[in-house]
Structure formats: C-alpha cells, structure tokens
Design an enzyme around this catalytic site. Structure first.
Site, PDB file in Angstrom:
ATOM      1  N   GLY A  65       0.761  -1.250   0.000  1.00  0.00           N
ATOM      2  CA  GLY A  65       0.000   0.000   0.000  1.00  0.00           C
ATOM      3  C   GLY A  65       0.791   1.300   0.000  1.00  0.00           C
ATOM      4  O   GLY A  65       0.199   2.371   0.155  1.00  0.00           O
ATOM      5  N   LYS A 171       4.842  -0.678 -14.708  1.00  0.00           N
ATOM      6  CA  LYS A 171       6.075  -1.452 -14.482  1.00  0.00           C
ATOM      7  C   LYS A 171       6.220  -2.519 -15.554  1.00  0.00           C
ATOM      8  O   LYS A 171       5.288  -3.261 -15.844  1.00  0.00           O
ATOM      9  CB  LYS A 171       6.030  -2.098 -13.101  1.00  0.00           C
ATOM     10  CG  LYS A 171       7.167  -3.068 -12.861  1.00  0.00           C
ATOM     11  CD  LYS A 171       7.747  -2.943 -11.501  1.00  0.00           C
ATOM     12  CE  LYS A 171       7.194  -3.938 -10.529  1.00  0.00           C
ATOM     13  NZ  LYS A 171       7.803  -3.727  -9.209  1.00  0.00           N
TER      14      LYS A 171
END
Ligand SMILES: C[S@@+](CC[C@H](N)C(=O)[O-])C[C@H]1O[C@@H](n2cnc3c(N)ncnc32)[C@H](O)[C@@H]1O
Length: 220
Positions: A65, A171
C-alpha cells in the site's frame, strides 16, 4: 542436498542483511510507508508531476500500500478528506487506508475489471499506475507470457478508461517482449518515456514505462 540447503541459507541471510540495511527500507520505516517502492513513484512523480488534487487515480498491484499512501498524501486537503478518487487493486489483501477504495482481485479476471468499472461509474481516469509484479514460476517462457498478458490487459483497459489528457505509469521488465509493448505505447500515447528510478535495484530487470496523453480517441 545438504550443500544446497547451506547455500540457500547463506543467500537468505545475505538478502535479509541487504534488506535490513537498505537506505530506502530505513527511510520508508521512518516516514511511515509500508514499502520502499514508494520512493520509485515519488522520484518519477517529482519530475513528471503526475499526481494532482482532483484526479481519479487507479493503483494496480497496490499491496502492501505504499503507493496508495503516497497518492493519498498528495491529494489530501486535511487529515480526513481527499480531493479526488483513489482506487487500489491487488490479488493480495491490503490493510485499509482511509479514503482509498480497495478491490481484492486478480487483474486477469473479468469480474475484477468489472468491479473497477463499477466504482468508476462512467467516469474516466486521469492516472493509471501499475506496479504489478506477478509471482514468477522460474520458467522464463511462462513468466514472460504472463507478464505480457497482464500488460496487454492493462493497456486495453487504459484505452477504454483513461481521459484523453491522462497518463499511465507501468512497471515492465527487460527480457519480456518489451519492444512490442513499447510499440503499442507508441501507437496509443503522444509522449512515451522509460524510467529507472534510483530506488529500483540496479540489477533488477524492472523498468517503468510512462505514457502521456492519448493519440487516439477512447474506444467507447
Ligand atoms: C511490487 S508489489 C507492489 C507494491 C506497491 N506498489 C506498494 O507500494 O506497496 C507488486 C504487487 O503486484 C500484485 N500482483 C501480482 N499479480 C497480480 C495480478 N494478476 N492482479 C493483481 N495484482 C497482482 C502482487 O500481489 C503484489 O502485491
């Protein structure tokens, strides 16, 4: 067998030693972030000014998170409220973060994407962030195919749900068919660039692709 176990123990100890002494791990602990990866996003955001109040942002592969914590900090106007919408999604559970909508699910499942669409409720996204890193099987052909499959799902979703002025930070990994992914980005976005932030380990194959502003109109 015994030798292999000794070798594995040595490698585990080295990894633990490097991890505990890592500059970004220490900094994340000090600043209250759940993971060192926050500093990858922070560096790119500082340069590219991606995250702004009022935006609708999705954080794919969000657990534990730290990216969501960072986004929340950037768009909050007091300790309780934020100016914008944050949707986080991961196949693993995430400890709640105030004002962050969390979807538990695998991005490869249609129902996960449907849950995301439900929260959007017709609205389009300003920013799509993906730090998804699938579990590796060790079989490179299988792993590359899985990563490419996930990236293609994200790109399809992006073309449908991003605002024409929106951006995506995704990514990627060297070694996968990343030229093809780069070409797809090139067809979809007006501006594309590659990012390797300092917090990304030099020997890691991860690299971030940034796409800004749609070249073509949304699919719907
Ligand atoms: C590097 S971690 C993300 C760290 C996160 N950005 C942070 O700052 O806390 C990668 C995440 O991708 C998630 N992931 C991997 N495959 C996924 C999939 N198919 N669908 C959704 N999440 C996935 C993993 O569960 C993991 O939590």
């Amino acid at each position: 067998m015994k030798n292999k176990l000794i070798m594995k123990n040595k490698l585990d100890k080295k990894w633990l030693h490097n991890y505990v002494n890592d500059f970004y791990v220490k900094l994340a602990k000090k600043e209250g972030y759940r993971a060192r990866s926050v500093y990858k996003l922070q560096e790119i955001d500082a340069k590219e000014r991606l995250i702004k109040p009022g935006q609708i942002i999705v954080d794919l592969g969000s657990s534990p998170g730290s990216w969501s914590q960072y986004i929340r900090k950037k768009i909050s106007y007091n300790s309780k409220n934020i100016n914008g919408t944050i949707i986080a999604l991961d196949v693993l559970k995430m400890k709640p973060i105030p004002n962050v909508n969390f979807i538990l699910g695998d991005i490869r499942n249609k129902c996960t994407i449907n849950n995301l669409k439900k929260i959007l409720n017709g609205r389009k996204l300003d920013l799509i962030l993906s730090d998804i890193a699938p579990n590796l099987s060790g079989v490179s052909v299988v792993d590359s195919a899985n990563i490419e499959y996930i990236i293609n799902i994200i790109l399809e979703f992006t073309q449908e749900y991003i605002k024409p002025s929106g951006s995506i930070l995704l990514k990627c990994f060297y070694g996968i068919n990343y030229k093809e992914i780069f070409n797809k980005f090139y067809c979809v976005f007006k501006s594309i660039s590659l990012k390797k932030p300092k917090a990304s380990h030099k020997n890691s194959s991860e690299i971030f692709l940034l796409g800004k502003k749609l070249k073509i109109k949304n699919l719907n």
